[in-house]
Structures are given as C-alpha cells and as structure tokens.
Enzyme design. Structure first.
Site, PDB file in Angstrom:
ATOM      1  N   ASP A  59       0.882  -1.159   0.000  1.00 50.79           N
ATOM      2  CA  ASP A  59       0.000   0.000   0.000  1.00 50.79           C
ATOM      3  C   ASP A  59       0.925   1.215   0.000  1.00 50.79           C
ATOM      4  OD1 ASP A  59      -2.066   1.766   0.002  1.00 50.79           O
ATOM      5  OD2 ASP A  59      -3.157   0.862   1.669  1.00 50.79           O
TER       6      ASP A  59
HETATM    7  C1  BGC Z   1      -4.962   3.350  -0.033  1.00 47.47           C
HETATM    8  C2  BGC Z   1      -5.001   2.375  -1.192  1.00 47.47           C
HETATM    9  C3  BGC Z   1      -4.768   3.103  -2.486  1.00 47.47           C
HETATM   10  C4  BGC Z   1      -3.438   3.834  -2.402  1.00 47.47           C
HETATM   11  C5  BGC Z   1      -3.094   4.612  -3.656  1.00 47.47           C
HETATM   12  C6  BGC Z   1      -3.700   4.201  -0.055  1.00 47.47           C
HETATM   13  O1  BGC Z   1      -3.750   5.227   0.893  1.00 47.47           O
HETATM   14  O2  BGC Z   1      -5.039   2.656   1.189  1.00 47.47           O
HETATM   15  O3  BGC Z   1      -6.239   1.717  -1.215  1.00 47.47           O
HETATM   16  O4  BGC Z   1      -4.791   2.232  -3.567  1.00 47.47           O
HETATM   17  O5  BGC Z   1      -3.485   4.765  -1.319  1.00 47.47           O
HETATM   18  O6  BGC Z   1      -3.943   5.702  -3.813  1.00 47.47           O
END
Ligand code: BGC
Length: 813
Positions: free
Chosen positions: A229
């Site tokens: 993530d």
């Molecule tokens: C989120 C993800 C997301 C990523 C990119 C993170 O803060 O938890 O679900 O895909 O950001 O935007």
C-alpha cells in the site's frame, strides 16, 4: 499465449538484467508507475485507483472518469455477473487512460459499521465478498488490465491504520478475513495483491512472510505481484524477504539502490530479488508492456464499446435496497400528482466516498435532475430542508478558477485551469514547465458567482502559508504549520480551517484569490503540493429550512426526502464516531412524515446509518453512493420503470450500541478481534443481541414471492420459487447452512452457503440450482493447521434474508 511461452519470455528478460536494474524495477519511479527498461523491451507499467472508476495518473477533475456505484452497492446486487460487466467497463476506462493495473477491488470485511472505508468494501460476509470480487477481477482482467486485490489482510478499519496491530486468531483469519482473498485467487487468478498498512499478529503486512509467502503463494498458488500500500514498505530486508515485490510510490523507497546494496552486503539473497522481478515481469507480460510476448488478452478479445452511462444506471437500479414499503407506496403511480423533493443531497448527490477511491466524473445526474426529467412539468418542487454539511466544502459550484505557479522571485513558471478549488499535485504531476525545485507559490485565482445572497464562508485545507482575498478583502494572511496534529495526510483528509466570511449578492461575480506558499517538506516521502480553497454558502436558519420543507410536503401528494452522510463522515483516513445522520436530517424527516403519510425517504450513504424514524414513514429506499447516474436510476426505481434489485450485503443496526462488534480504536496500538468468527449476521444471530433494523439479505422488490420447495441433489440445492405478485420480477435466492449438532467449538448459527437470482413473470415459477461449497461444512482446525469437515446433521434453508428462511431440507455430512 501459453503460460509456458510467457514464462520463457520472462526468464529471458530476467537473465538480461543486472542487479541494479532489477532493484530499480521493484521501486516506483513516481506516484503511480514503475520504470521502463528499454534494454529488455519493457515499457513503464502504470497503476491507478480504483474501485468505482479509474482516476488515471492525475488526481484532479481535469481528466474525468466514469464513476460507478460504491462497492457496497455493487455487492447489494448480489450479482457476480454484473460485477464482471462493471469490470469490463473499468478495463475500457483503464485502457483509455493508459493504465495497466487497477488498484482494486477492496475485499476487506464489514467488521464494524464504523469502519471508515466500509463503503469501499463489499460485505460482512466472506462468501458474498468473494463472489462479487471474483466477478469484478474476472471482468477487469478479461479487458486485459490487471487488478490488485486489497488490502491483504485485516485492514477493516482506519484508526492508526499505518501502525495498528490487529490481533486475529487463525480460525477467524481463515474463515473470515482471508476467505475472500482465497476465493478470488483460486477462481479469478488476479494478477496482483496489495499488502495492507496494518500489522497482523505482530508483523506488518508488507513483511508478513507467513501470510504472503506461505499462505498466499504457497498454499493458494498465487503467481501475480504483491505491491505495498502507498508508503507502507518501511524496511528493505523485511519487505523483500516477507514477500513484497514492489514498493510504491517512488522515487524514494526502501527498494531501488537500498535493495541492491542489501544484496551486495549479503543481507538479502539475489535469488529473492529475482523471484520478485519474475513476478513483476509476468505482470508486465500479461498487461502487454513487455514487447517480447503478446499480452494475456489479445486486443480484439477485450470487451469494448460499452455504454458507461447505461451500465452505471443499470448497476444503480440493481443495487437500491427497498427496506420498507408500507401500503405499496412505491412505485409511485403514473398519475403521481405533486411531489415535494427535499434534502441537500437531492440537489448535490453524494455519489462516492472520500479518499483514494475518489474519481471525478464529467457529469453527475442529481435526484433533482433525474426526477425533474422524468416527472410531468410543474409537478415537482424542491426544498433544502436540512443541510448536513456542518463544514466548508471544496470550492466548486459557481467558481471559475486557474492555478498560477511562481518561483521564489515571483516569476510566472506555469499555469493551468482548475475545475474546482482542489490542488492535488503528486510526484511529477505538475503543470507544464513547473518543477518541485522551482515552484515557490501557487495562486488559485478567478471568479465566484454566488447562487445565494448573504454571508459566504471561505477557508483553506492543507498546510503552508495562505493569503486569501475575496472581492478585494483580505480574509486571511498567515500560516498553517506542519505539526504533531496536522500529520502528512492533513491536506487530503484534514478538517477545513474557516478563514472568514463576506457578504455577497446572488448572481454578482466577485474576484477570488488564494495564494499558497509551498512547504518544501510536508512529512510525506513523496513530493506533493496538496491544498484546497474551501467555501460554504450562507447558512440559513435550520428551523426555518425545516418549516419551509414541511409546508411544501403538506401541500404535495408525495414527499421524497433524500438524507445523506458527508465527506467528513464517510471517507478513507478515519473511522466514523457514530452512525447518526449529520445535522438536523432526523428532525426534518420526522417533521415531514408528520404532515404527509406518503413520505418516501431515500438514504444516500455508503454504509449503515441510524434511521430512528424508519417506522413512521411510508417507504425507505437505500441508494448507497449511487455513482454518476444517481438521479436517473432513482427516477427509474421510484416511478417503477425498474424494480429496486438490491438486498442488504450487511446488517443494518437500529442503533450503534446494538452492534455486536463495533470497536475500531486500538488500545495501546492493538486491536483485538476478540469476537473470533462471530461478525456481521453471525453475531447478530446470537440470542443476547437485539434484533437489527434490517437483516442481512433483506430487500423488497415490486412483486411478491413464495418459496415452494427445496430439494438437495448431492451438494446442490434445487429451489423453486413463484412470483405471486402482479409484476415481473427478480428474486435473490439465498441459501444458508446451519449445523444442528454442536461441534465442540463455537460456530455461527448459520452461514450463507450460496445464492443466485431467479426471474419470473406474474404467476410463474422459476427453479434455480445453488451449489453448496465444501467449506460450508468445514471449520479451520487450529490445532491441526488445516480445514476439517465438521461432521453431523445440517439444515439447508433457502429464503429472502438470513432471518426470513422459507424452505429447507436436512443433510448429514
Ligand atoms: C490506499 C489504497 C490506495 C493507495 C493509492 C492508499 O492510501 O489505502 O487503497 O490504492 O493509497 O492511492
């Protein structure tokens, strides 16, 4: 393309790379992409959020995207095939935007109704989640675009999400939280998985060797790539040995040069790096950015030409859940008479949840637009009734703005028009000619033409220096410093700061300027410029607003009230504190219902909210976050062109304090999943728990059904239903399995074992077959570390919800 040919091409490409190139490939080069390696014919691989649309590599409204209904809505259709069609559309969108991998779907569970990203996950039930997720992933990948099923695993709430240590027993992990991932990996073969931010049982997920290497790859045979993530990869050696292939975003990551060094120092085996590179090259080959092999799905085979608006509308109609319909008030009759439409969200529909799931559609049909177009001219009136947003929102309606970028000497270095008051420039996504090294200030400048006369509030969101001028008047000139409470995500999810108000006249444009001094270090390891101009229309007296709406409702034949949550209530980045509708909306509904017996309430929220007046109104329709076609779909359903097709994918409590599992706040950094396998209806079915407002699976259509028989043919339930109403309809036949003999361990009273839809005309019967999976008769045996058959007698029941089971049979396992 055979798997063998692809693997050969991957090995050949891998063999040509030196250690530095391999380490570089595993690190994001910017916010959304991996570096190209022309020496092996590899182009840059681009990723993007996810899940209701494809935002693309820009996080602003100037590159519009289709916005489908929220994931809770998609799950409410109980239709994996429809999810697959949604996937086809999203793949079409991804290809249009040059995106190879979609950062979706979110398959964490609705453990607590307070979870901030509840709207973004499917259900409290792992089987339904797995089935919808399988349809979605299959659809996207049939379009030649990869998916990353997220967030692996137990990212079921937002409080302290980067660090929280979720303590989850192995049995609950296997039977609940891992189950949707397992189903999707085995049935849809996703090309990617995203590792969650949180820890599980003491180890942060991006370094979780047991869950990533042993369970995901070893037991389930996953052969895609595992991506962190965003900003979750913290330790080079821990992450690469723990099974994390790619660290995002870049360019500053724990991979790249740090990883090459770790290999040279002997802290990491080069073969471990090779395995990760192989996973990335396999993904690249599948999506068609490795030019030595054709993509997994040939261009001609990808579904295309899909009408986005029609599909968005169809999914929305199929997702709306009618939970109450006294005296069959819905559908409204053809000669509907006069309708009073009430509620802020009726004019400004809340179509999606906040955070990374946010996309910017080029047009939104509000309930007001949709109903005005569908009803005879002159029959509809509109009143605000109550304004749920107690805070300023991003400047939108009435603003015409552009961003002007200057260097430290005040020289103009670039400018760009802005569709709203929000600036979110991440990494290299900057206006032409501008770099992070040269930029010193950004000025949002333009005009604002008010819709209403009175005192307008203005404000800012984000950290750094701000000078705000409206109509020649300086409302603020100062700084919001980066501090312990402002944190790196303040600019995205933080509360707005009110900076002053000024009296304006409706229809009379005024000049607006917000000058922002860019902070060189924001505490975020990626260079970004994120801030917003915020605004709020003149506040009207709350009692007056209600009185006005009540008078309109009294005079009308039907009152339709749209109630909603706001961006500050449901979003990524924080959990909810309660389940109440914000503002005076409950008072509004009560007052309207008191004067009009034909009151229909539309609940525009992504997750359950308390509806204390639900027995006092004629009908309650849950519309979730319905996507860009919100108003058209609502008109279709209210006026009977379509029946509301949804069934609840999650239990709807009467009030928060009844919810058997609700805690989302860790204690000393730990969140104990002490309820074990009893979440959702599995917990609501316990005798000591008060009944919910609406049970899992509940939802009324516009016709009636009787269940005539259930017969077991081996492990398949054959169910016959009859449409006893006056309209053709579609019924979601749900099959639950209940162990009758105690198993010696705590088990839910029953669990969903399968479902399908039946369609029939008035008076007709339909027969459906529902296959019951082996897992419905198994438990995870902690001591033996494997699945075990829980032998004994079972009742297999079919019905309309977990509490409304109509026919059954017994079987012994
Ligand atoms: C989120 C993800 C997301 C990523 C990119 C993170 O803060 O938890 O679900 O895909 O950001 O935007």
């Amino acid at each position: 393309m055979t798997d063998h040919a692809r693997e050969t091409a991957v090995e050949q490409a891998l063999g040509k790379l030196d250690l530095d190139a391999k380490a570089r490939l595993l690190a994001g080069q910017d916010m959304w992409s991996l570096p190209a390696l022309p020496e092996i014919g590899l182009a840059s691989l681009v990723m993007s959020d996810g899940p209701v649309g494809v935002r693309g590599v820009r996080w602003t409204a100037d590159d519009p995207s289709v916005a489908l209904p929220s994931p809770t809505a998609l799950a409410a259709t109980w239709d994996p095939e429809l999810a697959r069609r949604a996937g086809h559309l999203l793949a079409q969108e991804a290809r249009r935007k040059g995106v190879h991998v979609l950062l979706a779907p979110t398959v964490n569970l609705h453990r607590s109704p307070l979870g901030g990203r509840h709207f973004e996950a499917y259900s409290e039930d792992p089987l339904l989640t797995g089935a919808i997720g399988t349809g979605y992933v299959t659809g996207v990948q049939e379009g030649g675009v990869g998916t990353t099923v997220k967030h692996f695993v137990a990212n079921d709430a937002e409080t302290d999400r980067f660090t929280v240590n979720n303590l989850v027993g192995e049995r609950a992990l296997r039977e609940l939280y891992l189950a949707p991932f397992e189903t999707i990996v085995k049935n849809a073969h996703p090309w990617g998985i995203m590792a969650a931010y949180n820890c599980v049982n003491g180890t942060t997920m991006s370094e979780h060797h047991y869950l990533q290497n042993e369970v995901l790859r070893g037991e389930w045979g996953f052969d895609g790539f595992v991506v962190s993530d965003w900003m979750a990869a913290r330790d080079t050696v821990g992450a690469i040995n723990g099974g994390l292939d790619v660290a995002m975003p870049g360019p500053e990551t724990v991979y790249g040069t740090a990883l090459a060094e770790a290999v040279r120092d002997g802290r990491v085996e080069e073969s471990v790096v090779d395995a990760a590179v192989r996973n990335v090259l396999r993904l690249a080959a599948r999506v068609g950015v490795l030019d030595t092999v054709p993509p997994a799905v040939a261009e001609a085979a990808r579904p295309s030409g899909i009408d986005a608006g029609a599909l968005a509308r169809d999914i929305a109609c199929r997702s709306f859940v009618l939970v109450r319909n006294e005296g069959s008030v819905l559908p409204l009759p053809r000669d509907v008479g006069t309708v009073a439409l009430i509620g802020t969200a009726a004019r400004e529909a809340r179509i999606l949840g906040g955070g990374s799931a946010q996309v910017f559609p080029d047009q939104v049909v509000s309930p007001l637009d949709g109903l005005a177009a569908a009803l005879p001219a002159g029959s509809l009136t509109y009143f605000v009734g109550a304004d749920p947003s107690e805070e300023l929102a991003v400047a939108g309606e009435g603003f015409a703005l552009r961003a002007v970028c200057r260097d430290a000497e005040g020289r103009l270095i670039g400018e760009t028009p802005l569709p709203s008051g929000q600036v979110q420039w991440l990494g290299t996504d900057l206006p032409e000619g501008v770099t992070h090294d040269t930029i010193h200030s950004v000025e949002l400048t333009g005009t604002f033409t008010p819709r209403e006369s009175g005192p307008h509030q203005f404000g800012t969101r984000g950290v750094g220096g701000f000078r705000l001028t409206v109509d020649g008047q300086v409302l603020f000139d100062g700084e919001k410093p980066l501090g312990p409470d402002t944190g790196p995500f303040e600019a995205f999810f933080g509360a707005p700061d009110e900076r002053g108000s000024t009296a304006l006249r409706a229809g009379q444009p005024v000049e607006v300027s917000l000058r922002h001094l860019v902070l060189k270090s924001t505490g975020v390891p990626i260079k970004s410029i994120v801030f917003s101009l915020m605004h709020q229309d003149p506040r009207r007296d709350a009692d007056e607003l209600i009185t006005e709406a009540v008078e309109a409702a009294r005079a009308a034949d039907t009152a339709i009230v749209v109630v909603a949550t706001t961006e500050r209530v449901e979003s990524e980045g924080f959990d909810r504190k309660d389940m109440r509708l914000p503002g005076r909306q409950d008072d509004l509904v009560r007052a309207v219902a008191a004067v009009n017996p034909q009151t229909v309430v539309v609940v525009n929220s992504g997750s359950p909210v308390e509806l204390p007046w639900r027995e006092d109104v004629a009908a309650v329709l849950l519309s979730w976050f319905p996507g860009q076609e919100a108003g058209n779909a609502l008109a279709d359903v209210l006026l009977g062109a379509r029946e509301p097709g949804g069934r609840l994918p999650t239990t709807w409590p009467v009030r928060l304090r009844d919810a058997p599992v609700s805690r989302v706040v860790p204690d000393k950094g730990e969140l104990r999943y002490e309820e074990g396998v009893l979440i959702g209806y599995r917990a609501w079915e316990r005798e000591d728990v008060p009944a919910p407002a609406y049970a899992f699976g509940h939802g009324l259509g516009y016709t009636d059904w009787t269940y005539e028989s259930l017969e077991l043919v081996g492990r398949t339930a054959r169910v016959r239903v009859r449409n006893t109403g006056a309209r053709p309809g579609r019924e979601v036949v749900q099959v639950y399995v209940a162990p009758l003999a105690p198993a010696g361990i705590e088990r839910p009273a029953r669990q969903l074992a399968g479902f399908t839809s039946a369609e029939a005309g008035p008076g007709e019967t339909a027969e459906v077959m529902v296959q019951l999976p082996e897992r419905a008769f198994q438990v995870w045996d902690d001591a033996a570390g494997c699945w075990a058959v829980a032998g004994g007698e079972y009742s297999v029941e079919a019905g309309r919800s977990v509490t409304d089971r109509r026919v059954g049979a017994r079987t012994t396992v």
